[in-house]
Design an enzyme around this catalytic site. Structure first.
Site, PDB file in Angstrom:
ATOM      1  N   LYS A   1      23.342  54.496  74.740  1.00 46.58           N
ATOM      2  CA  LYS A   1      23.028  53.810  76.005  1.00 46.58           C
ATOM      3  C   LYS A   1      22.708  52.354  75.722  1.00 46.58           C
ATOM      4  CE  LYS A   1      18.448  53.132  75.365  1.00 46.58           C
ATOM      5  NZ  LYS A   1      17.837  51.819  75.239  1.00 46.58           N
TER       6      LYS A   1
ATOM      7  N   ASP B   1      13.983  58.462  76.534  1.00 50.73           N
ATOM      8  CA  ASP B   1      15.422  58.226  76.708  1.00 50.73           C
ATOM      9  C   ASP B   1      16.248  59.509  76.654  1.00 50.73           C
ATOM     10  OD1 ASP B   1      15.003  55.494  76.849  1.00 50.73           O
ATOM     11  OD2 ASP B   1      15.347  55.181  74.707  1.00 50.73           O
TER      12      ASP B   1
END
Ligand code: C5P
Length: 312
Positions: free
Chosen positions: A17, A149
């Site tokens: 990401k 995350d």
């Protein structure tokens, strides 16, 4: 010892990401910072194979794409993917074990959530391997207990993250963006960068404001113009990351000079990402950045891409 993956293993592909915006508020009593962030999953993947093992036995090997052991990644219960598998077994009260083999392309300690990605992949892979009755929301609940995350690595795409980052709202971002990543040869510690952020804000004498995303960025993302999105990329951890690793300032300057429409440090760094106006502009930028020698390696990726998926 490394487990040789077999046909019976479940294989999961999971993306890295970037944060198109990372707004960080003042540290809370729990030691975490409230965030308002826009995550985007990009086409740089780890591949994680999980296989059966005797009850209570969990092992992990992390290898480069060419099969060499990757230094600096724990091979025991400190590894977040092992903790993910154990937590899943415990949550579903299963007497099981797993061998986990990671083929790693996402940089270690690079600000691209590689460890979280492997944990998300382990959750998805083990749920399939053990044939658990666990839907996406169930896995997201386990993921949120592992790290800020991890839920996004399951979800993928583009999403707003609040809370510690685990509270997600998918965004319908149109189109595909072309990025160039500048990888570094050191890693940065996420808690270390947050600590430096605290020191810098304390030195400034005022708490940072509650984190908010700009409407400008959200409407630029609803369009799909890289030229509009580029100048709106923002990372409140960037100053702290540069402070810990001053060379990042040169990397960012080089990317902008070489034609990126925007570029910032990814998450807590040290990876920097640059947005290019088009695919051909990204090709040119990656060649020029490589030639400039400011970073260890350059990768060209696109986003958004889906989150963790079982493959094969
Ligand atoms: O949640 P995760 O374990 O990935 O976070 C790693 C570290 O990053 C935390 O221990 C904390 O120091 C810092 N962090 C933070 N605020 C967040 C997310 C992470 O301070 N929202």
């Amino acid at each position: 010892m490394a487990h040789a993956p077999t046909e019976a293993d479940v294989r999961v592909r999971v993306p890295a990401k970037i944060n198109l915006a990372l707004r960080v508020g003042p540290i809370g009593p729990d030691g975490y910072h409230p965030l308002a962030t826009v995550f985007q999953a990009v086409s740089l993947y780890d591949e994680v194979a999980v296989g059966e093992a005797p009850a209570g036995r969990f092992s992990i090997a992390t290898l480069s794409p060419s099969g060499e052991p990757v230094p600096g990644v724990p091979d025991d219960d400190r590894n977040l993917a092992v903790r993910a598998a154990r937590l899943l077994a415990q949550t579903y009260r299963r007497r099981v074990g797993a061998t986990i083999t990671v083929r790693k392309s996402i940089p270690v300690a690079g600000g691209m959530a590689g460890g979280s990605a492997d944990a998300a992949a382990a959750l998805l892979g083990c749920a399939a391997l053990w044939q658990l009755d666990a839907g996406p929301d169930d896995l997201a609940g386990v993921a949120a207990q592992l790290g800020s995350d991890v839920p996004f690595a399951l979800l993928g795409g583009t999403a707003i993250g609040r809370g510690r980052g685990e509270d997600l709202l998918p965004l319908l971002a149109r189109g595909s963006y072309h990025y160039v990543l500048a990888l570094d040869d050191v890693g940065l510690s996420t808690p270390g960068v947050y600590r430096r952020f605290d020191e810098l804000t304390a030195a400034a004498g005022a708490d940072p404001p509650p984190p908010e995303l700009s409407n400008e960025l959200l409407s630029a993302l609803a369009g799909s113009s890289a030229r509009q999105v580029g100048p709106l990329l923002v990372n409140d951890l960037q100053r702290a990351a540069i402070d810990q690793h001053p060379r990042l300032a040169d990397v960012l300057a080089a990317g902008r000079r070489l034609g990126a429409v925007g570029g910032i440090v990814s998450g807590s760094g040290p990876t920097c990402f640059f947005l290019a106006a088009s695919e051909s502009a990204a090709v040119d930028l990656s060649i020029e950045l490589t030639r400039s020698g400011v970073c260890r390696a350059v990768r060209r990726v696109t986003g958004p891409v889906p989150g963790a998926r079982v493959v094969g």
